[in-house]
Design a protein around this motif. Structure first.
Motif, PDB file in Angstrom:
ATOM      1  N   GLY A   1       0.970  -1.104   0.052  1.00 45.53           N
ATOM      2  CA  GLY A   1       0.107  -0.049  -0.053  1.00 45.53           C
ATOM      3  C   GLY A   1       0.623   1.286  -0.015  1.00 45.53           C
ATOM      4  O   GLY A   1       0.474   2.002   0.790  1.00 45.53           O
ATOM      5  N   VAL A   2       1.633   1.537  -0.925  1.00 44.30           N
ATOM      6  CA  VAL A   2       2.949   2.569  -0.843  1.00 44.30           C
ATOM      7  C   VAL A   2       2.520   3.450  -2.091  1.00 44.30           C
ATOM      8  O   VAL A   2       3.050   4.448  -2.199  1.00 44.30           O
ATOM      9  CB  VAL A   2       4.260   2.228  -0.923  1.00 44.30           C
ATOM     10  CG1 VAL A   2       4.477   1.699   0.516  1.00 44.30           C
ATOM     11  CG2 VAL A   2       4.848   1.211  -2.122  1.00 44.30           C
ATOM     12  N   ALA A   3       1.733   2.953  -3.011  1.00 44.19           N
ATOM     13  CA  ALA A   3       1.448   3.601  -4.423  1.00 44.19           C
ATOM     14  C   ALA A   3       1.019   4.894  -4.170  1.00 44.19           C
ATOM     15  O   ALA A   3       0.152   5.232  -3.428  1.00 44.19           O
ATOM     16  CB  ALA A   3       0.775   2.769  -5.390  1.00 44.19           C
ATOM     17  N   THR A   4       1.252   5.921  -5.157  1.00 46.01           N
ATOM     18  CA  THR A   4       0.644   7.315  -5.232  1.00 46.01           C
ATOM     19  C   THR A   4       0.109   7.451  -6.797  1.00 46.01           C
ATOM     20  O   THR A   4       0.667   6.616  -7.378  1.00 46.01           O
ATOM     21  CB  THR A   4       1.624   8.540  -4.791  1.00 46.01           C
ATOM     22  OG1 THR A   4       2.784   8.322  -5.631  1.00 46.01           O
ATOM     23  CG2 THR A   4       1.979   8.243  -3.385  1.00 46.01           C
TER      24      THR A   4
ATOM     25  N   ASP B   1      -5.009  -0.265   0.836  1.00 48.75           N
ATOM     26  CA  ASP B   1      -5.230   0.980   1.248  1.00 48.75           C
ATOM     27  C   ASP B   1      -4.295   1.616   2.305  1.00 48.75           C
ATOM     28  O   ASP B   1      -4.844   2.374   3.274  1.00 48.75           O
ATOM     29  CB  ASP B   1      -6.650   1.224   1.653  1.00 48.75           C
ATOM     30  CG  ASP B   1      -6.880   2.632   1.335  1.00 48.75           C
ATOM     31  OD1 ASP B   1      -6.547   3.692   0.704  1.00 48.75           O
ATOM     32  OD2 ASP B   1      -7.941   3.108   2.312  1.00 48.75           O
ATOM     33  N   THR B   2      -3.096   1.079   2.789  1.00 51.07           N
ATOM     34  CA  THR B   2      -2.356   1.312   4.015  1.00 51.07           C
ATOM     35  C   THR B   2      -2.217   2.495   4.127  1.00 51.07           C
ATOM     36  O   THR B   2      -2.396   3.051   5.510  1.00 51.07           O
ATOM     37  CB  THR B   2      -1.250   0.461   3.786  1.00 51.07           C
ATOM     38  OG1 THR B   2      -1.280  -0.858   3.103  1.00 51.07           O
ATOM     39  CG2 THR B   2      -0.544   0.164   5.043  1.00 51.07           C
ATOM     40  N   ARG B   3      -1.955   3.568   3.262  1.00 51.71           N
ATOM     41  CA  ARG B   3      -1.494   4.703   3.300  1.00 51.71           C
ATOM     42  C   ARG B   3      -3.003   5.751   3.063  1.00 51.71           C
ATOM     43  O   ARG B   3      -2.623   6.936   2.571  1.00 51.71           O
ATOM     44  CB  ARG B   3      -0.342   5.073   2.701  1.00 51.71           C
ATOM     45  CG  ARG B   3       0.824   4.694   3.522  1.00 51.71           C
ATOM     46  CD  ARG B   3       2.011   4.530   2.880  1.00 51.71           C
ATOM     47  NE  ARG B   3       3.082   3.898   3.750  1.00 51.71           N
ATOM     48  CZ  ARG B   3       3.393   2.587   3.741  1.00 51.71           C
ATOM     49  NH1 ARG B   3       2.391   1.804   3.237  1.00 51.71           N
ATOM     50  NH2 ARG B   3       4.411   2.010   4.585  1.00 51.71           N
ATOM     51  N   GLY B   4      -3.853   5.150   2.849  1.00 56.87           N
ATOM     52  CA  GLY B   4      -5.133   6.075   2.229  1.00 56.87           C
ATOM     53  C   GLY B   4      -4.953   6.475   0.924  1.00 56.87           C
ATOM     54  O   GLY B   4      -6.054   7.149   0.503  1.00 56.87           O
ATOM     55  N   THR B   5      -4.304   5.970  -0.003  1.00 51.91           N
ATOM     56  CA  THR B   5      -4.119   6.329  -1.389  1.00 51.91           C
ATOM     57  C   THR B   5      -4.991   5.641  -2.294  1.00 51.91           C
ATOM     58  O   THR B   5      -4.781   5.814  -3.559  1.00 51.91           O
ATOM     59  CB  THR B   5      -2.724   6.667  -1.671  1.00 51.91           C
ATOM     60  OG1 THR B   5      -1.948   5.253  -1.486  1.00 51.91           O
ATOM     61  CG2 THR B   5      -1.890   7.704  -1.046  1.00 51.91           C
TER      62      THR B   5
ATOM     63  N   TYR C   1       2.107  -5.890   7.281  1.00 54.17           N
ATOM     64  CA  TYR C   1       3.272  -5.456   8.041  1.00 54.17           C
ATOM     65  C   TYR C   1       2.846  -4.342   8.870  1.00 54.17           C
ATOM     66  O   TYR C   1       3.745  -3.593   9.488  1.00 54.17           O
ATOM     67  CB  TYR C   1       3.850  -4.778   6.636  1.00 54.17           C
ATOM     68  CG  TYR C   1       4.437  -5.886   5.656  1.00 54.17           C
ATOM     69  CD1 TYR C   1       5.576  -6.591   6.231  1.00 54.17           C
ATOM     70  CD2 TYR C   1       3.709  -6.034   4.558  1.00 54.17           C
ATOM     71  CE1 TYR C   1       5.828  -7.718   5.230  1.00 54.17           C
ATOM     72  CE2 TYR C   1       4.164  -7.136   3.724  1.00 54.17           C
ATOM     73  CZ  TYR C   1       5.293  -7.678   4.328  1.00 54.17           C
ATOM     74  OH  TYR C   1       5.708  -8.980   3.400  1.00 54.17           O
ATOM     75  N   ALA C   2       1.542  -4.011   9.086  1.00 56.64           N
ATOM     76  CA  ALA C   2       1.214  -3.188   9.958  1.00 56.64           C
ATOM     77  C   ALA C   2       0.019  -3.320  10.525  1.00 56.64           C
ATOM     78  O   ALA C   2      -1.270  -2.979  10.161  1.00 56.64           O
ATOM     79  CB  ALA C   2       1.066  -1.732   9.307  1.00 56.64           C
TER      80      ALA C   2
ATOM     81  N   ALA D   1      -3.748  -1.153  10.448  1.00 60.42           N
ATOM     82  CA  ALA D   1      -3.648  -0.374   9.365  1.00 60.42           C
ATOM     83  C   ALA D   1      -4.436  -1.424   8.323  1.00 60.42           C
ATOM     84  O   ALA D   1      -4.498  -2.543   8.356  1.00 60.42           O
ATOM     85  CB  ALA D   1      -2.200  -0.178   8.770  1.00 60.42           C
ATOM     86  N   SER D   2      -5.064  -0.703   7.471  1.00 60.89           N
ATOM     87  CA  SER D   2      -6.020  -1.068   6.611  1.00 60.89           C
ATOM     88  C   SER D   2      -5.118  -1.692   5.393  1.00 60.89           C
ATOM     89  O   SER D   2      -3.923  -1.605   4.785  1.00 60.89           O
ATOM     90  CB  SER D   2      -7.054  -0.087   5.799  1.00 60.89           C
ATOM     91  OG  SER D   2      -6.151   0.687   5.398  1.00 60.89           O
TER      92      SER D   2
END
Lengths: 307, 307
Positions: free
Chosen positions: A181-184, A210-214, A242-243, A246-247
């Motif tokens: 979930g790191v993509a932007t 959606d780990t970072r909401g993006t 990994y978290a 987190a989602s």
């Protein structure tokens, strides 16, 4: 903004969600949930995984689950298969769609599959050939496309070569995974731009976490570039290994809200999806990650025993 | 995708976040948090609200907070003012930027301000005139632009007329609020398309709530249309008054992750923002909504007493 008129959602919750879910659901609970997913109008559901129960004990009842669910004509029910034995088990019980998987980054592939990329490709080649010989539909998941937990950025040409190799093997579509979930949006555009030069739009799906909401912003970019196949999991089930907390997978319910608002047709009924969400939440016994599920809980959500 | 090179984030957490936050922070805690926000490189911070303490007791210490914070040269510290008395209190303590507010929908305006839209406009006119006479910078918040909890969809021409009226009064910029977090990308595009025909890009800001997870996707649409002013609250502070448990303002930390990934400059240091997030989380004493804060907690987050 040019958006497709129609999008196919591949619900992966029963497999990708449950395999990362701390609560173990009974076979009956899984069947009831998958049946409720069938009732929503979803046309593609990944129901389980034929991997060794030693790896993923949560999905040890793969055959029983597939035997127990209702099969609505026109709905594609798929299962993950890691190798020939897995495929044989899947075909034996009558699965008509399977998914093979590997990573785009060497370290994640080794950690996940215990093989190098070069060692993995021939395995997937023979599994795909065997599946196609039985007229099964074959998806190919490529993980860590947008970033690897061990290596960071992943070379898009490496992704392209793997995708082309799988397609040449006979894989019907490639699902591009943002595993951590790191993509932007800009990166999503660049990766898709490169891949779409050599692969038709309808052979590519997006599998965003959606780990970072993006995730929804990235999916929006994909839609404007003609991608019409999106993976998601109801309630954002599964979290991120990994978290924890987190989602994980982008939530089907949140994705549907965005698509409906954008006049993109999916064939899914929002009210039926909410019923399926309530059923799932009662089975897992804790609140889910999706925004829709939080709103539902906040507004009363009496039927969710967990609130 | 054409994105702006630079974006200005207006941090609204100390006002819009804390006014919807169940935990009451002490004046000292607020000052310490705002000072840590100043240290991140943020250039615009809404620090409090000069409304009647009877309405919002959480912000009754507006004057003390503003007196206590450090004022870094070049950073704009603003406060919300509902009327002439509020403005007088704000100017008295030396505020150089204020924000007036009203709703684009009649029912929400009445519920929130106890006046019709027609009764509100002259009040904002005189407040703005008075503020401009003192050379203050004036923002105009327009709420429920993308949907009203009582009326549903809101006529974009109504939004336009209100925005134009405020700009004519002397308001420097209009912040378009998705108060209940219902906007989707297609709607965001349509609303902005209409407004941008008559209002220059640099007079418009987006103030999106992430109630349904669509805020970042909507903001991305705004960025591609040339909007360069975005409101957000650290940690997604404040929640949504209509759905407790659901997220409120889009989180500054999640927004920054997206912008950094898209090579859009904000001048904000991610590590400093994380320190400010930890400070905030310790003060409010419960986990925050943002994805960044959940990842931080999941990865240990020892300094957050709440984990």
């Amino acid at each position: 903004m040019r958006l497709p008129q129609e999008v196919t959602i591949w619900e992966v919750g029963p497999r990708d969600g449950l395999q990362n879910e701390p609560t173990r659901l009974s076979t009956e609970e899984k069947i009831a949930w998958i049946d409720s997913l069938t009732d929503t109008g979803l046309t593609h559901i990944e129901v389980t995984s034929f991997v060794s129960p030693r790896w993923i004990p949560q999905l040890a009842d793969a055959a029983e689950v597939f035997a127990g669910i209702k099969k609505k004509p026109g709905v594609v029910y798929s299962a993950l298969v890691p190798n020939q034995q897995g495929l044989e088990r899947a075909l034996e019980v009558g699965m008509e769609a399977v998914a093979v998987f590997m990573s785009a980054s060497e370290s994640h592939n080794k950690k996940n599959i215990n093989k190098t990329i070069a060692q993995t490709l021939p395995v997937l080649h023979s599994v795909t050939q065997m599946a196609k010989a039985q007229r099964a539909y074959v998806r190919g998941y490529v993980s860590t496309v947008f970033g690897c937990p061990y290596e960071g950025e992943v070379d898009v040409d490496q992704v392209l070569q793997i995708a082309l190799s799988l397609l040449e093997d006979g894989v019907d579509e490639i699902s591009l995974g943002d595993t951590i979930g790191v993509a932007t949006p800009l990166q999503t555009e660049r990766v898709l731009e490169r891949l779409l030069k050599e692969i038709p739009q309808d052979r590519l799906a997006l599998h965003m976490h959606d780990t970072r909401g993006t995730a929804l912003a990235n999916i929006l970019v994909g839609l404007t570039m003609g991608i019409t196949k999106i993976d998601s999991a109801l309630g954002g089930l599964g979290g991120c290994p990994y978290a924890p907390g987190a989602s994980g997978n982008v939530a089907t319910d949140d994705l549907l809200y965005l698509l409906e608002g954008c006049k993109v047709n999916t064939g899914i009924d929002q009210a039926a999806l909410l019923s399926s969400l309530v059923l799932l939440q009662n089975s897992v016994g804790h609140p889910l990650h999706s925004h829709a599920s939080k709103i539902f809980q906040a507004q009363g959500g009496d039927s969710c025993g967990t609130v």
